[in-house]
Design a protein around this motif. Structure first.
Motif, PDB file in Angstrom:
ATOM      1  N   TYR A 283       0.722  -1.223   0.130  1.00 11.09           N
ATOM      2  CA  TYR A 283      -0.072  -0.039  -0.095  1.00 11.09           C
ATOM      3  C   TYR A 283       0.692   1.287   0.054  1.00 11.09           C
ATOM      4  CZ  TYR A 283      -3.892  -2.964   1.336  1.00 11.09           C
ATOM      5  OH  TYR A 283      -4.934  -3.804   1.231  1.00 11.09           O
ATOM      6  N   ALA A 284       1.862   1.192   0.833  1.00 13.93           N
ATOM      7  CA  ALA A 284       3.000   2.454   0.894  1.00 13.93           C
ATOM      8  C   ALA A 284       3.380   2.724  -0.591  1.00 13.93           C
ATOM      9  CB  ALA A 284       4.001   2.245   1.872  1.00 13.93           C
ATOM     10  N   GLU A 285       3.578   1.610  -1.123  1.00 12.73           N
ATOM     11  CA  GLU A 285       4.292   1.851  -2.733  1.00 12.73           C
ATOM     12  C   GLU A 285       3.505   2.590  -3.501  1.00 12.73           C
ATOM     13  OE1 GLU A 285       5.694  -2.360  -3.157  1.00 12.73           O
ATOM     14  OE2 GLU A 285       7.467  -1.494  -3.500  1.00 12.73           O
ATOM     15  N   ILE A 286       1.817   2.097  -3.485  1.00 10.82           N
ATOM     16  CA  ILE A 286       1.116   2.541  -4.225  1.00 10.82           C
ATOM     17  C   ILE A 286       0.841   3.776  -4.121  1.00 10.82           C
ATOM     18  CG2 ILE A 286      -1.399   2.169  -4.887  1.00 10.82           C
ATOM     19  CD1 ILE A 286      -1.257  -0.615  -4.204  1.00 10.82           C
ATOM     20  N   ALA A 287       0.774   4.135  -2.621  1.00  9.13           N
ATOM     21  CA  ALA A 287       0.423   5.590  -2.343  1.00  9.13           C
ATOM     22  C   ALA A 287       1.624   6.458  -2.882  1.00  9.13           C
ATOM     23  CB  ALA A 287       0.480   5.729  -0.652  1.00  9.13           C
ATOM     24  N   GLU A 288       2.870   6.078  -2.780  1.00  9.89           N
ATOM     25  CA  GLU A 288       4.120   6.890  -3.303  1.00  9.89           C
ATOM     26  C   GLU A 288       3.732   7.136  -4.878  1.00  9.89           C
ATOM     27  OE1 GLU A 288       7.739   5.107  -2.435  1.00  9.89           O
ATOM     28  OE2 GLU A 288       8.808   6.733  -3.837  1.00  9.89           O
ATOM     29  N   MET A 289       3.253   6.025  -5.340  1.00 14.96           N
ATOM     30  CA  MET A 289       3.057   6.096  -6.741  1.00 14.96           C
ATOM     31  C   MET A 289       1.962   7.285  -7.136  1.00 14.96           C
ATOM     32  SD  MET A 289       2.123   3.209  -9.459  1.00 14.96           S
ATOM     33  CE  MET A 289       3.422   2.040  -9.031  1.00 14.96           C
ATOM     34  N   LEU A 290       0.839   7.080  -6.471  1.00 15.43           N
ATOM     35  CA  LEU A 290      -0.384   7.959  -6.673  1.00 15.43           C
ATOM     36  C   LEU A 290      -0.063   9.161  -5.981  1.00 15.43           C
ATOM     37  CD1 LEU A 290      -2.993   5.186  -6.486  1.00 15.43           C
ATOM     38  CD2 LEU A 290      -1.511   6.124  -8.694  1.00 15.43           C
TER      39      LEU A 290
ATOM     40  N   THR B 220      -5.816   6.658   2.199  1.00 11.93           N
ATOM     41  CA  THR B 220      -6.719   6.728   0.912  1.00 11.93           C
ATOM     42  C   THR B 220      -6.357   5.474   0.305  1.00 11.93           C
ATOM     43  OG1 THR B 220      -6.157   9.038   1.130  1.00 11.93           O
ATOM     44  CG2 THR B 220      -7.031   8.179  -0.997  1.00 11.93           C
ATOM     45  N   VAL B 221      -5.304   4.868   0.077  1.00 12.25           N
ATOM     46  CA  VAL B 221      -5.065   3.690  -0.815  1.00 12.25           C
ATOM     47  C   VAL B 221      -5.874   2.732   0.027  1.00 12.25           C
ATOM     48  CG1 VAL B 221      -3.590   2.201  -1.637  1.00 12.25           C
ATOM     49  CG2 VAL B 221      -2.914   4.481  -1.638  1.00 12.25           C
ATOM     50  N   MET B 222      -5.691   2.561   1.299  1.00 10.49           N
ATOM     51  CA  MET B 222      -6.572   1.125   1.989  1.00 10.49           C
ATOM     52  C   MET B 222      -7.814   1.368   1.789  1.00 10.49           C
ATOM     53  SD  MET B 222      -4.251   1.210   5.760  1.00 10.49           S
ATOM     54  CE  MET B 222      -5.381  -0.167   6.170  1.00 10.49           C
ATOM     55  N   SER B 223      -8.279   2.654   1.945  1.00  7.99           N
ATOM     56  CA  SER B 223      -9.867   2.559   1.769  1.00  7.99           C
ATOM     57  C   SER B 223     -10.220   2.278   0.340  1.00  7.99           C
ATOM     58  CB  SER B 223     -10.384   3.887   2.313  1.00  7.99           C
ATOM     59  OG  SER B 223      -9.709   5.009   1.620  1.00  7.99           O
ATOM     60  N   ARG B 224      -9.532   2.836  -0.566  1.00  5.64           N
ATOM     61  CA  ARG B 224      -9.747   2.731  -2.154  1.00  5.64           C
ATOM     62  C   ARG B 224      -9.606   1.180  -2.267  1.00  5.64           C
ATOM     63  NH1 ARG B 224     -11.904   5.922  -6.218  1.00  5.64           N
ATOM     64  NH2 ARG B 224     -11.464   7.374  -4.630  1.00  5.64           N
TER      65      ARG B 224
END
Lengths: 190, 268
Positions: A146-153, A159-163
């Motif tokens: 999730y942290a990597e996705i958050a960094e990417m986005l 936000t990533v977790m809830s998404r």
């Protein structure tokens, strides 16, 4: 092959499988997916040569792939199936929504359920709205944290977790809509 | 940990995103609560099916990594014009374009960048060319008449393809309509004194978006690739990307290119 290229190929090779899977979700056909991956690797090569010494990981490659897909989606000549979501589209969801029970996918035995999934899960993913679909693909197909996705986005991890949770719920709702409702299906008893 | 809290964190738990104490709490709840335990199992099954489905879709359309790693990484060291690193490649492209045009009128790097169809697909062009030569049945219109074939391309594809006028050293075999990177493309096969060669034309994007300063009228940048014993010469003219492909030197393949593609008329 020069040493620098060999290093790059050694770095990229373990991630090609994941790149391929994610690229096929952005591109409309195998040929576009291949072009997407090639362009991603070219940009990665240039970036790696320009910023020697920086630590690279799979998230970095997938971020490049996503950026290429985003660039191509702006060009009429490219057909990109999955529209990369803009950062401003990511919003916090009401937590209470996530506490509700998941959509029931009942009326099937375990074997029937597995067979049903094999047939329907791709269709359910296809009808998922783009913002949900993209984060789900980055998580499941890209195997990103999730942290990597958050960094990417460029958004908070919450936000990533809830998404992602919402994406999985929507997927479950689509599957529930597709589930058979015949009398032949025996209810599953825990 | 109650059912409501568990449902909120269930997906993060299944993705191993939670810290150890929280994960243990949720695991204990799942073991005690039949409903939540079953939901977790259903979600695990869905996730597994999703992974399998995505991997199957990707595997169906792809081959080995050699088709994925671009030319820059897989070319043999003794091939000409193989450039390592973006800065050197850009310098040589710009210099070559300037020399060919003679007066320094060349397009910006963005118009020769890797987002144009021609620059992305040398390997695709060579593969398609080899396939066409191996299977003459792929020719859809067999004709030596370049005007007739060009007119047929216009009818089928909706854009004008400039085919070279017939000369002794170059005989048109026929044409084929295909797609390259999802775009309609014209494929004209030639016999150049016993060696096959092809001219491919792909219409560039129709969005009207400007990708850089417009080049002076008639000026284009040219690119030459060497791949697996074949040469690919490509350029853009009037919003169409042209590529000449064949097991021939670039100078010969230039005979197939439209006028002004880096060559004066009296050179032909």
């Amino acid at each position: 092959m020069p040493a620098s290229e060999e290093l790059f190929v050694d770095f990229v090779r373990p991630h090609l499988g994941r790149l391929r899977v994610v690229a096929h979700q952005y591109a409309r056909n195998a040929e576009d997916a291949r072009d997407l991956i090639q362009e991603t690797l070219l940009r990665a090569w240039r970036d790696m040569a320009a910023a020697e010494g920086r630590v690279r990981h799979r998230g970095w490659l997938l971020a490049i792939l996503r950026n290429v897909a985003r660039d191509w989606s702006r060009l009429a000549s490219r057909r990109i199936r999955l529209e990369p979501i803009g950062d401003f589209e990511l919003t916090e969801l009401v937590a209470a929504d996530l506490r509700e029970p998941l959509a029931p996918v009942t009326g099937m035995t375990e074997a029937q359920f597995r067979e049903f999934l094999d047939e329907r899960v791709a269709s359910a993913l296809d009808v998922l709205e783009d913002p949900y679909r993209e984060v789900l693909i980055l998580s499941v197909a890209g195997d990103l944290r999730y942290a990597e996705i958050a960094e990417m986005l460029g958004c908070p991890m919450g936000t990533v977790m809830s998404r992602i949770a919402r994406a999985r719920r929507r997927l479950r709702e689509h599957l529930a809509d597709m589930a058979p409702r015949t009398q032949a299906a025996r209810p599953h008893r825990p | 940990m109650n059912c409501s809290d568990t449902r909120e964190l269930l997906h993060a738990f299944l993705d191993s995103e939670l810290d150890a104490p929280l994960s243990i709490e949720i695991q204990r709840h799942l073991e005690r609560c039949c409903d939540c335990g079953r939901e977790a199992e259903v979600e695990r099954t869905i996730r597994k099916a999703l992974v399998n489905s995505l991997e199957k879709a990707a595997a169906a359309g792809e081959t080995d990594e050699r088709t994925l790693l671009p030319d820059i990484l897989t070319s043999a060291p003794d091939q000409n014009q193989r450039f390592r690193g973006s800065w050197l490649r850009r310098v040589v492209w710009t210099a070559a374009a300037g020399l060919l045009l003679g007066l320094g009128a060349w397009r910006t790097l963005r118009q020769a960048d890797s987002s144009s169809p021609a620059s992305l697909v040398p390997r695709t062009l060579v593969e398609d060319f080899v396939g066409m030569v191996a299977d003459p049945g792929k020719i859809q219109l067999a004709s030596e008449d370049s005007e007739a074939v060009a007119h047929w391309f216009w009818e089928k594809l909706g854009f004008d393809v400039e085919l070279p006028a017939m000369r002794g050293r170059c005989t048109l075999v026929g044409g084929r309509c295909c797609t390259i990177a999802g775009q309609p493309a014209a494929f004209a096969l030639y016999d150049m004194e016993g060696s096959p060669a092809a001219l491919v034309a792909v219409r560039l994007d129709q969005s009207g978006e400007t990708r850089g300063p417009r080049a002076p009228r008639g000026s284009v940048a040219r690119r030459i690739d060497h791949l697996e014993g074949h040469t690919v010469v490509s350029c853009e003219r009037n919003q169409i990307a042209y590529a000449a492909v064949g097991p021939l030197p670039a100078e010969r393949l230039l005979e197939l290119m439209p006028l002004d593609c880096g060559q004066r008329d009296d050179d032909r």
